[in-house]
Design a protein around this motif. Structure first.
Motif, PDB file in Angstrom:
ATOM      1  N   LEU A 161      -2.839  17.412  -0.505  1.00 21.79           N
ATOM      2  CA  LEU A 161      -2.995  16.095  -0.341  1.00 21.79           C
ATOM      3  C   LEU A 161      -1.884  15.188  -0.874  1.00 21.79           C
ATOM      4  O   LEU A 161      -1.472  14.185  -0.188  1.00 21.79           O
ATOM      5  CB  LEU A 161      -4.300  15.647  -0.986  1.00 21.79           C
ATOM      6  CG  LEU A 161      -5.799  15.894  -0.155  1.00 21.79           C
ATOM      7  CD1 LEU A 161      -6.822  15.449  -1.038  1.00 21.79           C
ATOM      8  CD2 LEU A 161      -5.856  15.454   1.364  1.00 21.79           C
ATOM      9  N   ILE A 162      -1.445  15.822  -1.943  1.00 17.94           N
ATOM     10  CA  ILE A 162      -0.060  15.090  -2.414  1.00 17.94           C
ATOM     11  C   ILE A 162       1.011  15.400  -1.648  1.00 17.94           C
ATOM     12  O   ILE A 162       1.884  14.394  -1.353  1.00 17.94           O
ATOM     13  CB  ILE A 162       0.074  15.820  -3.813  1.00 17.94           C
ATOM     14  CG1 ILE A 162      -0.919  15.182  -4.812  1.00 17.94           C
ATOM     15  CG2 ILE A 162       1.448  15.411  -4.256  1.00 17.94           C
ATOM     16  CD1 ILE A 162      -0.728  15.525  -6.082  1.00 17.94           C
ATOM     17  N   THR A 163       1.601  16.627  -1.247  1.00 18.95           N
ATOM     18  CA  THR A 163       2.460  16.738  -0.165  1.00 18.95           C
ATOM     19  C   THR A 163       2.264  16.171   1.034  1.00 18.95           C
ATOM     20  O   THR A 163       3.481  15.836   1.684  1.00 18.95           O
ATOM     21  CB  THR A 163       2.676  18.254  -0.219  1.00 18.95           C
ATOM     22  OG1 THR A 163       1.362  18.741   0.555  1.00 18.95           O
ATOM     23  CG2 THR A 163       2.966  19.128  -1.478  1.00 18.95           C
ATOM     24  N   ARG A 164       1.039  15.774   1.247  1.00 17.98           N
ATOM     25  CA  ARG A 164       0.918  14.939   2.780  1.00 17.98           C
ATOM     26  C   ARG A 164       0.654  13.465   2.327  1.00 17.98           C
ATOM     27  O   ARG A 164      -0.228  13.209   3.093  1.00 17.98           O
ATOM     28  CB  ARG A 164      -0.053  15.629   3.531  1.00 17.98           C
ATOM     29  CG  ARG A 164       0.422  16.956   3.940  1.00 17.98           C
ATOM     30  CD  ARG A 164       1.265  17.286   5.263  1.00 17.98           C
ATOM     31  NE  ARG A 164       0.391  16.462   6.349  1.00 17.98           N
ATOM     32  CZ  ARG A 164      -0.301  17.220   7.030  1.00 17.98           C
ATOM     33  NH1 ARG A 164      -0.767  18.299   6.888  1.00 17.98           N
ATOM     34  NH2 ARG A 164      -1.062  16.538   7.968  1.00 17.98           N
ATOM     35  N   ALA A 165       0.956  12.985   1.216  1.00 18.33           N
ATOM     36  CA  ALA A 165       0.383  11.584   0.699  1.00 18.33           C
ATOM     37  C   ALA A 165       0.680  10.632   2.028  1.00 18.33           C
ATOM     38  O   ALA A 165       2.013  10.444   2.460  1.00 18.33           O
ATOM     39  CB  ALA A 165       1.327  11.199  -0.543  1.00 18.33           C
ATOM     40  N   GLY A 166      -0.283   9.958   2.216  1.00 15.30           N
ATOM     41  CA  GLY A 166      -0.257   8.787   3.112  1.00 15.30           C
ATOM     42  C   GLY A 166      -0.364   9.285   4.373  1.00 15.30           C
ATOM     43  O   GLY A 166      -0.552   8.650   5.442  1.00 15.30           O
ATOM     44  N   GLN A 167      -0.942  10.581   4.652  1.00 15.77           N
ATOM     45  CA  GLN A 167      -0.984  11.051   5.903  1.00 15.77           C
ATOM     46  C   GLN A 167      -2.562  11.718   5.930  1.00 15.77           C
ATOM     47  O   GLN A 167      -3.013  12.230   4.830  1.00 15.77           O
ATOM     48  CB  GLN A 167      -0.131  12.191   6.393  1.00 15.77           C
ATOM     49  CG  GLN A 167       1.321  11.998   6.292  1.00 15.77           C
ATOM     50  CD  GLN A 167       2.065  12.974   6.546  1.00 15.77           C
ATOM     51  OE1 GLN A 167       1.784  14.059   7.305  1.00 15.77           O
ATOM     52  NE2 GLN A 167       3.320  12.994   5.963  1.00 15.77           N
TER      53      GLN A 167
ATOM     54  N   PRO B 288       0.787  -1.156   0.131  1.00 12.90           N
ATOM     55  CA  PRO B 288       0.046   0.041  -0.070  1.00 12.90           C
ATOM     56  C   PRO B 288       0.932   1.152  -0.027  1.00 12.90           C
ATOM     57  O   PRO B 288       0.104   2.310  -0.385  1.00 12.90           O
ATOM     58  CB  PRO B 288      -0.782  -0.115   1.110  1.00 12.90           C
ATOM     59  CG  PRO B 288       0.046  -1.052   2.179  1.00 12.90           C
ATOM     60  CD  PRO B 288       0.665  -2.039   1.109  1.00 12.90           C
ATOM     61  N   LEU B 289       2.171   1.236   0.262  1.00 13.00           N
ATOM     62  CA  LEU B 289       3.112   2.431   0.226  1.00 13.00           C
ATOM     63  C   LEU B 289       3.857   2.732  -1.079  1.00 13.00           C
ATOM     64  O   LEU B 289       4.603   3.506  -1.124  1.00 13.00           O
ATOM     65  CB  LEU B 289       4.268   2.383   1.652  1.00 13.00           C
ATOM     66  CG  LEU B 289       3.342   2.094   2.820  1.00 13.00           C
ATOM     67  CD1 LEU B 289       4.412   2.309   4.052  1.00 13.00           C
ATOM     68  CD2 LEU B 289       2.226   3.062   2.987  1.00 13.00           C
TER      69      LEU B 289
ATOM     70  N   LEU C  61       3.961  -8.164   6.931  1.00 14.61           N
ATOM     71  CA  LEU C  61       4.501  -8.541   5.901  1.00 14.61           C
ATOM     72  C   LEU C  61       3.415  -7.532   4.804  1.00 14.61           C
ATOM     73  O   LEU C  61       3.214  -7.845   3.573  1.00 14.61           O
ATOM     74  CB  LEU C  61       3.833  -9.833   5.724  1.00 14.61           C
ATOM     75  CG  LEU C  61       4.454 -10.949   6.649  1.00 14.61           C
ATOM     76  CD1 LEU C  61       3.705 -12.332   6.418  1.00 14.61           C
ATOM     77  CD2 LEU C  61       6.061 -10.976   6.096  1.00 14.61           C
ATOM     78  N   ALA C  62       3.072  -6.483   5.542  1.00 17.08           N
ATOM     79  CA  ALA C  62       2.211  -5.449   4.758  1.00 17.08           C
ATOM     80  C   ALA C  62       2.978  -4.324   3.621  1.00 17.08           C
ATOM     81  O   ALA C  62       2.354  -4.015   2.648  1.00 17.08           O
ATOM     82  CB  ALA C  62       1.241  -4.814   5.705  1.00 17.08           C
ATOM     83  N   ALA C  63       4.206  -3.858   4.092  1.00 15.81           N
ATOM     84  CA  ALA C  63       4.652  -2.858   3.522  1.00 15.81           C
ATOM     85  C   ALA C  63       6.225  -2.893   3.647  1.00 15.81           C
ATOM     86  O   ALA C  63       6.979  -3.228   4.646  1.00 15.81           O
ATOM     87  CB  ALA C  63       4.090  -1.506   3.650  1.00 15.81           C
ATOM     88  N   LYS C  64       6.854  -2.224   2.929  1.00 21.43           N
ATOM     89  CA  LYS C  64       8.693  -1.963   2.990  1.00 21.43           C
ATOM     90  C   LYS C  64       8.577  -0.470   2.569  1.00 21.43           C
ATOM     91  O   LYS C  64       8.121  -0.046   1.744  1.00 21.43           O
ATOM     92  CB  LYS C  64       9.176  -2.900   2.027  1.00 21.43           C
ATOM     93  CG  LYS C  64       9.207  -4.384   2.181  1.00 21.43           C
ATOM     94  CD  LYS C  64       9.897  -5.133   1.403  1.00 21.43           C
ATOM     95  CE  LYS C  64       9.991  -6.754   1.815  1.00 21.43           C
ATOM     96  NZ  LYS C  64      10.749  -7.560   0.899  1.00 21.43           N
TER      97      LYS C  64
END
Length: 224
Positions: free
Chosen positions: A158-164, A20-21, A99-102
């Motif tokens: 939203l892009i500059t804070r992607a994932g947040q 997902p990351l 096992l979800a993300a690296k």
């Protein structure tokens, strides 16, 4: 906005693999960076294998960083080795969250390009913006007609804070300028988010991109 020189000096975590990351970038500019499933985390990993507060990256003296597992249920690994206590990060280290993300750690001394900008573009994955020209690309195609100024400012945020998660209060402060921000209702915020979601969906059907995190705000989710 940070200059390219400043960005190049800043360590960054880069999402790896197919999780997902994938493609995400998180600049390490603060004292700590919290990773977990909870919407309040700096890096949100929306997977049930991941604990609410799973791991933390913390700044040490002289700009170095360490990572530690926060007693998560399914563990944190560094370069394939389970973490038992804090470990100092060096350029090229890979942090695995259950096992979800690296996440790849790229130190400030690295020679690979670290900026989030490519000829003025900011973003990753399926959505990018050109801050200078206010142009937008969705799934590799330029958005036409362009977004309205509030829609553009919301997408850039939203892009500059992607994932947040971006709170409603932040949206009011950063999207509506000056006196325009006075008296903005929740209905107005919801309407703006809905219009942006619709515009991105028109360009790339099947993806909603903007996820509502109830009670907290909104997040850019390029897998939604």
């Amino acid at each position: 906005m940070m200059s390219s020189d400043r960005l190049a000096e800043t360590p960054v975590l880069i999402g790896q693999g197919t999780g997902p990351l994938k493609g995400g970038r998180w600049l390490l500019t603060g004292e700590t960076l919290l990773i977990g499933r909870g919407p309040e985390c700096d890096v949100v990993v929306p997977d049930r294998q991941v604990s609410r507060h799973h791991a933390r990256v913390r700044r040490l003296a002289e700009g170095e960083y360490e990572v530690e597992d926060l007693d998560s249920k399914n563990g944190t690994h560094l370069n394939g080795i389970a973490l038992h206590g804090p470990r100092r990060l060096v350029d090229g280290d890979v942090i695995q969250i259950a096992l979800a993300a690296k996440l790849l750690y790229v130190g400030s001394e690295a020679t690979m390009p670290l900026t989030l900008e490519d000829e003025g573009r900011v973003g990753h994955g399926r959505v990018a913006v050109d801050r200078q020209a206010h142009r937008i690309w969705v799934a590799g195609r330029e958005l036409d007609p362009p977004l309205s100024p509030p829609q553009y400012r919301l997408l850039e945020l939203l892009i500059t804070r992607a994932g947040q998660v971006v709170s409603r209060e932040e949206i009011v402060t950063l999207v509506w300028e000056g006196s325009e921000s006075e008296g903005i209702s929740e209905q107005a915020i919801d309407a703006l988010v809905r219009r942006l979601r619709d515009r991105l969906g028109e360009a790339d059907p099947g993806h909603s991109y903007v996820t509502t995190v109830r009670g907290h705000g909104f997040r850019l989710d390029e897998n939604a």
